[in-house]
Design an enzyme around this catalytic site. Structure first.
Site, PDB file in Angstrom:
ATOM      1  N   TYR A   1      -1.207   8.188  -2.589  1.00 45.06           N
ATOM      2  CA  TYR A   1      -0.396   8.292  -4.036  1.00 45.06           C
ATOM      3  C   TYR A   1      -1.891   8.692  -4.563  1.00 45.06           C
ATOM      4  CZ  TYR A   1       3.437   4.785  -4.078  1.00 45.06           C
ATOM      5  OH  TYR A   1       3.834   3.767  -4.030  1.00 45.06           O
ATOM      6  N   GLY A   2      -2.703   8.771  -3.886  1.00 43.75           N
ATOM      7  CA  GLY A   2      -3.999   9.250  -4.349  1.00 43.75           C
ATOM      8  C   GLY A   2      -4.157  10.923  -4.842  1.00 43.75           C
TER       9      GLY A   2
ATOM     10  N   CYS B   1      -4.424  -1.986  -2.562  1.00 44.29           N
ATOM     11  CA  CYS B   1      -4.272   0.037  -2.243  1.00 44.29           C
ATOM     12  C   CYS B   1      -5.095   0.350  -3.537  1.00 44.29           C
ATOM     13  CB  CYS B   1      -2.493   0.436  -2.602  1.00 44.29           C
ATOM     14  SG  CYS B   1      -3.289   2.336  -3.133  1.00 44.29           S
ATOM     15  N   ASN B   2      -6.323   0.888  -3.649  1.00 39.10           N
ATOM     16  CA  ASN B   2      -7.302   1.229  -4.364  1.00 39.10           C
ATOM     17  C   ASN B   2      -7.056   1.964  -5.464  1.00 39.10           C
ATOM     18  OD1 ASN B   2      -9.962  -0.034  -3.817  1.00 39.10           O
ATOM     19  ND2 ASN B   2      -9.230   0.558  -2.117  1.00 39.10           N
ATOM     20  N   THR B   3      -5.685   2.266  -5.099  1.00 40.72           N
ATOM     21  CA  THR B   3      -5.648   3.863  -6.353  1.00 40.72           C
ATOM     22  C   THR B   3      -4.726   3.002  -7.401  1.00 40.72           C
ATOM     23  OG1 THR B   3      -5.690   5.712  -4.477  1.00 40.72           O
ATOM     24  CG2 THR B   3      -4.619   5.702  -5.999  1.00 40.72           C
TER      25      THR B   3
ATOM     26  N   ASP C   1       0.987  -1.867  -0.274  1.00 37.54           N
ATOM     27  CA  ASP C   1       0.334  -0.021   0.215  1.00 37.54           C
ATOM     28  C   ASP C   1       0.698   1.008  -0.151  1.00 37.54           C
ATOM     29  OD1 ASP C   1      -2.221   1.278  -0.214  1.00 37.54           O
ATOM     30  OD2 ASP C   1      -2.038   1.709   1.954  1.00 37.54           O
ATOM     31  N   SER C   2       0.503   2.587  -0.359  1.00 36.73           N
ATOM     32  CA  SER C   2       0.895   3.699  -0.283  1.00 36.73           C
ATOM     33  C   SER C   2       1.372   4.051   1.307  1.00 36.73           C
ATOM     34  CB  SER C   2      -0.094   4.741  -0.043  1.00 36.73           C
ATOM     35  OG  SER C   2      -1.443   5.206   0.000  1.00 36.73           O
TER      36      SER C   2
ATOM     37  N   GLU D   1      -2.549   9.089   7.935  1.00 40.22           N
ATOM     38  CA  GLU D   1      -0.821   8.976   7.608  1.00 40.22           C
ATOM     39  C   GLU D   1       0.014  10.230   9.118  1.00 40.22           C
ATOM     40  OE1 GLU D   1       1.228   6.652   5.952  1.00 40.22           O
ATOM     41  OE2 GLU D   1      -0.551   5.810   5.267  1.00 40.22           O
TER      42      GLU D   1
ATOM     43  N   CYS E   1     -10.835   2.581  -0.242  1.00 45.71           N
ATOM     44  CA  CYS E   1      -9.654   3.380   0.100  1.00 45.71           C
ATOM     45  C   CYS E   1      -9.537   2.187   1.271  1.00 45.71           C
ATOM     46  CB  CYS E   1      -9.488   4.657  -0.224  1.00 45.71           C
ATOM     47  SG  CYS E   1      -7.872   5.227   0.912  1.00 45.71           S
ATOM     48  N   THR E   2      -8.260   1.833   0.620  1.00 48.74           N
ATOM     49  CA  THR E   2      -7.872   1.021   2.158  1.00 48.74           C
ATOM     50  C   THR E   2      -7.519   1.613   3.490  1.00 48.74           C
ATOM     51  OG1 THR E   2      -5.779   0.288   1.012  1.00 48.74           O
ATOM     52  CG2 THR E   2      -7.602  -1.012   0.514  1.00 48.74           C
ATOM     53  N   HIS E   3      -7.606   2.895   3.437  1.00 48.04           N
ATOM     54  CA  HIS E   3      -7.624   3.873   4.517  1.00 48.04           C
ATOM     55  C   HIS E   3      -8.482   3.634   5.609  1.00 48.04           C
ATOM     56  CE1 HIS E   3      -3.503   4.955   3.006  1.00 48.04           C
ATOM     57  NE2 HIS E   3      -3.255   5.572   4.370  1.00 48.04           N
TER      58      HIS E   3
END
Ligand code: DGL
Length: 270
Positions: A39-40, A70-72, A7-8, A162, A194-196
Protein backbone atom coordinates in the site's frame (compact mmCIF):
# COMPACT_ATOMS: atom_id res chain seq x y z
CA UNK A 1 -16.57 -12.46 20.17
CA UNK A 2 -13.91 -12.05 17.49
CA UNK A 3 -11.81 -8.97 16.74
CA UNK A 4 -10.60 -8.22 13.18
CA UNK A 5 -6.99 -7.41 12.31
CA UNK A 6 -6.24 -5.92 8.89
CA UNK A 7 -3.01 -5.27 6.99
CA UNK A 8 -1.97 -4.91 3.38
CA UNK A 9 -0.06 -8.17 3.75
CA UNK A 10 2.12 -10.02 6.27
CA UNK A 11 3.12 -7.09 8.49
CA UNK A 12 0.01 -7.13 10.67
CA UNK A 13 0.99 -10.63 11.83
CA UNK A 14 3.56 -8.96 14.10
CA UNK A 15 0.69 -7.10 15.79
CA UNK A 16 -1.55 -10.18 15.80
CA UNK A 17 1.11 -12.23 17.64
CA UNK A 18 1.23 -9.65 20.44
CA UNK A 19 -2.58 -9.45 20.57
CA UNK A 20 -2.82 -13.25 20.90
CA UNK A 21 -0.21 -13.26 23.68
CA UNK A 22 -1.98 -10.55 25.63
CA UNK A 23 -5.59 -11.65 25.00
CA UNK A 24 -5.48 -15.46 24.62
CA UNK A 25 -9.24 -15.80 25.21
CA UNK A 26 -10.16 -13.61 22.20
CA UNK A 27 -10.49 -15.14 18.70
CA UNK A 28 -8.94 -12.93 16.01
CA UNK A 29 -9.76 -12.90 12.30
CA UNK A 30 -6.73 -11.72 10.32
CA UNK A 31 -7.05 -10.38 6.79
CA UNK A 32 -4.01 -9.66 4.64
CA UNK A 33 -4.70 -7.89 1.36
CA UNK A 34 -1.69 -9.61 -0.21
CA UNK A 35 -3.18 -9.31 -3.70
CA UNK A 36 -2.80 -5.52 -3.46
CA UNK A 37 0.33 -5.13 -1.33
CA UNK A 38 2.28 -2.88 -1.01
CA UNK A 39 0.00 0.00 0.00
CA UNK A 40 2.94 2.29 0.76
CA UNK A 41 3.40 3.38 -2.85
CA UNK A 42 -0.33 3.96 -3.54
CA UNK A 43 -2.38 7.18 -3.48
CA UNK A 44 -4.48 8.05 -0.40
CA UNK A 45 -7.68 7.43 -2.42
CA UNK A 46 -6.53 4.01 -3.44
CA UNK A 47 -5.49 3.12 0.12
CA UNK A 48 -8.88 4.35 1.41
CA UNK A 49 -10.84 2.20 -1.09
CA UNK A 50 -8.79 -0.95 -0.44
CA UNK A 51 -8.88 -0.49 3.33
CA UNK A 52 -12.68 -0.02 3.38
CA UNK A 53 -13.09 -3.22 1.33
CA UNK A 54 -10.90 -5.15 3.78
CA UNK A 55 -12.72 -3.80 6.83
CA UNK A 56 -16.11 -4.75 5.30
CA UNK A 57 -14.83 -8.31 4.80
CA UNK A 58 -13.91 -8.46 8.51
CA UNK A 59 -17.28 -7.07 9.56
CA UNK A 60 -18.86 -9.88 7.48
CA UNK A 61 -16.71 -12.38 9.47
CA UNK A 62 -18.38 -11.22 12.70
CA UNK A 63 -15.83 -8.61 13.83
CA UNK A 64 -17.51 -5.37 14.96
CA UNK A 65 -14.12 -3.99 15.98
CA UNK A 66 -11.25 -3.95 13.47
CA UNK A 67 -7.65 -3.00 14.20
CA UNK A 68 -5.85 -1.50 11.22
CA UNK A 69 -2.51 -3.22 11.89
CA UNK A 70 -1.08 -1.12 9.09
CA UNK A 71 0.45 2.32 9.54
CA UNK A 72 -0.09 3.21 5.91
CA UNK A 73 -3.85 2.60 6.16
CA UNK A 74 -3.95 4.26 9.60
CA UNK A 75 -2.13 7.32 8.25
CA UNK A 76 -3.80 7.67 4.85
CA UNK A 77 -7.35 6.37 5.37
CA UNK A 78 -8.46 6.04 9.01
CA UNK A 79 -9.42 9.68 9.67
CA UNK A 80 -11.59 9.80 6.52
CA UNK A 81 -13.18 6.44 7.41
CA UNK A 82 -14.01 7.58 10.94
CA UNK A 83 -15.41 10.90 9.76
CA UNK A 84 -17.52 9.66 6.86
CA UNK A 85 -17.97 5.91 6.64
CA UNK A 86 -17.98 3.80 9.83
CA UNK A 87 -21.51 3.04 11.20
CA UNK A 88 -22.26 3.71 14.88
CA UNK A 89 -22.27 0.01 15.83
CA UNK A 90 -18.76 -0.65 14.46
CA UNK A 91 -15.28 0.54 15.44
CA UNK A 92 -12.01 0.78 13.50
CA UNK A 93 -8.84 1.63 15.44
CA UNK A 94 -5.32 2.39 14.15
CA UNK A 95 -1.81 1.63 15.37
CA UNK A 96 -0.32 5.11 15.50
CA UNK A 97 -1.64 6.60 18.68
CA UNK A 98 -0.46 3.89 21.16
CA UNK A 99 3.07 4.34 19.83
CA UNK A 100 3.02 8.09 20.24
CA UNK A 101 1.52 7.77 23.73
CA UNK A 102 4.48 5.55 24.67
CA UNK A 103 7.05 7.86 23.11
CA UNK A 104 5.64 10.88 24.92
CA UNK A 105 5.10 8.93 28.16
CA UNK A 106 1.40 9.75 28.37
CA UNK A 107 -1.41 7.77 29.96
CA UNK A 108 -4.36 6.71 27.81
CA UNK A 109 -6.80 9.56 27.31
CA UNK A 110 -4.49 12.29 28.66
CA UNK A 111 -5.79 15.35 26.77
CA UNK A 112 -3.63 17.97 28.48
CA UNK A 113 -1.73 20.48 26.28
CA UNK A 114 1.48 19.38 24.52
CA UNK A 115 4.58 19.48 26.71
CA UNK A 116 8.33 18.91 26.53
CA UNK A 117 9.34 15.24 26.57
CA UNK A 118 12.60 13.41 27.21
CA UNK A 119 13.40 12.48 23.61
CA UNK A 120 14.40 15.33 21.31
CA UNK A 121 15.64 13.54 18.18
CA UNK A 122 13.44 10.83 16.71
CA UNK A 123 14.09 8.75 13.62
CA UNK A 124 10.94 7.55 11.85
CA UNK A 125 11.10 4.61 9.43
CA UNK A 126 7.91 4.10 7.44
CA UNK A 127 6.46 3.55 3.98
CA UNK A 128 6.56 6.39 1.43
CA UNK A 129 2.77 6.96 1.85
CA UNK A 130 3.01 7.13 5.66
CA UNK A 131 5.94 9.57 5.49
CA UNK A 132 4.12 11.72 2.90
CA UNK A 133 0.97 11.88 5.05
CA UNK A 134 2.88 13.50 7.95
CA UNK A 135 0.28 11.81 10.20
CA UNK A 136 2.95 10.82 12.74
CA UNK A 137 4.21 14.39 13.10
CA UNK A 138 0.61 15.68 13.37
CA UNK A 139 -0.30 13.25 16.18
CA UNK A 140 3.00 13.95 17.94
CA UNK A 141 2.40 17.73 17.83
CA UNK A 142 -0.87 17.25 19.80
CA UNK A 143 1.15 15.79 22.68
CA UNK A 144 4.76 17.01 22.61
CA UNK A 145 6.79 20.09 21.78
CA UNK A 146 10.41 20.46 20.78
CA UNK A 147 10.79 17.02 19.15
CA UNK A 148 12.78 16.89 15.93
CA UNK A 149 11.51 14.06 13.68
CA UNK A 150 13.61 12.86 10.73
CA UNK A 151 11.60 10.53 8.50
CA UNK A 152 12.99 7.93 6.11
CA UNK A 153 10.66 6.48 3.46
CA UNK A 154 11.83 2.88 3.27
CA UNK A 155 11.07 2.01 -0.34
CA UNK A 156 11.32 -1.67 -1.27
CA UNK A 157 11.38 -3.22 2.21
CA UNK A 158 7.73 -4.35 2.23
CA UNK A 159 8.04 -5.74 -1.32
CA UNK A 160 11.11 -7.76 -0.33
CA UNK A 161 9.36 -9.20 2.77
CA UNK A 162 6.22 -10.08 0.80
CA UNK A 163 8.40 -11.80 -1.81
CA UNK A 164 10.17 -13.79 0.94
CA UNK A 165 13.55 -12.20 0.11
CA UNK A 166 15.14 -11.76 3.56
CA UNK A 167 18.59 -10.92 2.18
CA UNK A 168 17.28 -8.04 0.07
CA UNK A 169 15.05 -6.82 2.93
CA UNK A 170 18.05 -6.71 5.31
CA UNK A 171 20.26 -4.90 2.79
CA UNK A 172 17.54 -2.31 2.20
CA UNK A 173 17.04 -1.74 5.93
CA UNK A 174 20.79 -1.12 6.39
CA UNK A 175 20.89 1.38 3.54
CA UNK A 176 17.76 3.22 4.79
CA UNK A 177 19.23 3.48 8.30
CA UNK A 178 22.52 4.82 6.87
CA UNK A 179 20.62 7.37 4.76
CA UNK A 180 18.71 8.63 7.77
CA UNK A 181 21.79 8.77 10.00
CA UNK A 182 23.56 10.97 7.48
CA UNK A 183 20.81 13.55 8.15
CA UNK A 184 20.39 12.80 11.90
CA UNK A 185 23.62 11.25 13.21
CA UNK A 186 22.48 10.65 16.80
CA UNK A 187 18.76 9.90 17.20
CA UNK A 188 17.73 8.98 20.77
CA UNK A 189 14.75 6.95 19.59
CA UNK A 190 13.70 5.19 16.42
CA UNK A 191 10.13 4.38 15.47
CA UNK A 192 9.41 1.32 13.33
CA UNK A 193 6.38 2.93 11.71
CA UNK A 194 5.35 0.02 9.51
CA UNK A 195 4.06 -3.26 10.91
CA UNK A 196 6.27 -5.23 8.53
CA UNK A 197 9.44 -3.79 10.10
CA UNK A 198 9.31 -5.62 13.48
CA UNK A 199 10.08 -8.75 11.42
CA UNK A 200 13.51 -7.09 10.94
CA UNK A 201 13.75 -5.39 14.33
CA UNK A 202 17.16 -6.90 15.10
CA UNK A 203 18.52 -5.61 11.78
CA UNK A 204 17.26 -2.08 12.53
CA UNK A 205 18.72 -2.20 16.06
CA UNK A 206 22.13 -3.41 14.83
CA UNK A 207 22.32 -0.74 12.12
CA UNK A 208 21.20 2.02 14.52
CA UNK A 209 23.53 0.96 17.36
CA UNK A 210 22.71 -0.15 20.92
CA UNK A 211 22.24 3.37 22.29
CA UNK A 212 19.15 4.07 20.15
CA UNK A 213 15.83 3.03 21.76
CA UNK A 214 13.76 1.25 19.12
CA UNK A 215 9.98 1.62 19.55
CA UNK A 216 8.06 -1.18 17.91
CA UNK A 217 4.28 -1.27 17.85
CA UNK A 218 2.96 -4.77 18.53
CA UNK A 219 3.19 -4.81 22.35
CA UNK A 220 1.93 -1.23 22.63
CA UNK A 221 -1.08 -1.92 20.41
CA UNK A 222 -1.91 -5.05 22.42
CA UNK A 223 -1.91 -3.07 25.67
CA UNK A 224 -4.14 -0.43 24.05
CA UNK A 225 -6.64 -3.04 22.82
CA UNK A 226 -6.76 -4.73 26.24
CA UNK A 227 -7.56 -1.36 27.79
CA UNK A 228 -10.17 -0.57 25.10
CA UNK A 229 -12.01 -3.91 25.46
CA UNK A 230 -12.11 -3.54 29.24
CA UNK A 231 -13.97 -0.27 28.71
CA UNK A 232 -16.04 -1.29 25.65
CA UNK A 233 -16.68 -5.06 25.80
CA UNK A 234 -19.77 -4.61 23.59
CA UNK A 235 -17.43 -4.27 20.59
CA UNK A 236 -16.35 -7.91 20.80
CA UNK A 237 -18.15 -9.15 17.65
CA UNK A 238 -20.15 -12.36 17.08
CA UNK A 239 -17.32 -14.31 15.33
CA UNK A 240 -16.10 -17.41 17.22
CA UNK A 241 -13.06 -18.68 15.33
CA UNK A 242 -9.49 -17.57 14.80
CA UNK A 243 -8.93 -17.40 11.03
CA UNK A 244 -6.20 -16.22 8.67
CA UNK A 245 -7.64 -14.82 5.44
CA UNK A 246 -5.84 -13.48 2.40
CA UNK A 247 -6.84 -11.90 -0.90
CA UNK A 248 -3.64 -13.40 -2.36
CA UNK A 249 -2.53 -16.96 -3.06
CA UNK A 250 -3.03 -18.86 0.24
CA UNK A 251 -0.18 -21.30 -0.48
CA UNK A 252 2.55 -18.72 -1.01
CA UNK A 253 1.22 -16.35 1.68
CA UNK A 254 1.23 -19.24 4.20
CA UNK A 255 4.80 -20.15 3.21
CA UNK A 256 6.11 -16.58 3.57
CA UNK A 257 4.25 -16.05 6.86
CA UNK A 258 5.75 -19.26 8.24
CA UNK A 259 9.23 -18.20 7.06
CA UNK A 260 9.15 -14.78 8.74
CA UNK A 261 7.26 -15.73 11.92
CA UNK A 262 9.21 -18.98 12.31
CA UNK A 263 6.03 -20.89 13.15
CA UNK A 264 3.35 -22.52 11.02
CA UNK A 265 0.52 -20.23 9.82
CA UNK A 266 -2.22 -21.43 7.40
CA UNK A 267 -4.12 -18.90 5.33
CA UNK A 268 -7.33 -19.48 3.39
CA UNK A 269 -8.90 -17.37 0.63
CA UNK A 270 -10.79 -14.28 1.81
N1 DGL B 1 2.41 -3.01 7.14
C1 DGL B 1 2.01 -1.80 6.46
C2 DGL B 1 2.31 -0.59 7.32
O1 DGL B 1 2.31 -0.73 8.53
C3 DGL B 1 2.46 -1.74 5.11
C4 DGL B 1 2.69 -1.49 4.08
C5 DGL B 1 2.62 -1.53 2.65
O2 DGL B 1 1.77 -2.27 2.18
O3 DGL B 1 3.36 -0.80 2.02
O4 DGL B 1 2.49 0.48 6.83
Amino acid sequence: MAVGVFDSGLGGLTVLAALQDRLPQVPFVYLGDNANTPYGVRTPDDIYTLTCAGVERLWAAGCDLVILACNTASAAALKRMQETWIPADKRVLGVFVPLIEALTERQWGDNSPPREVAVKHVALFATPATVASRAFQRELAFRAIGVDVEAQPCGGVVDAIEAGDEILAEALVKSHVEALMRRMPAPEAAILGCTHYPLLEAVFQKALGPEVAVFSQPRLVAAALDDYLARRPEFLGAGQMTQYLTTGDPESVSAHATQFLRRGVRFTSA
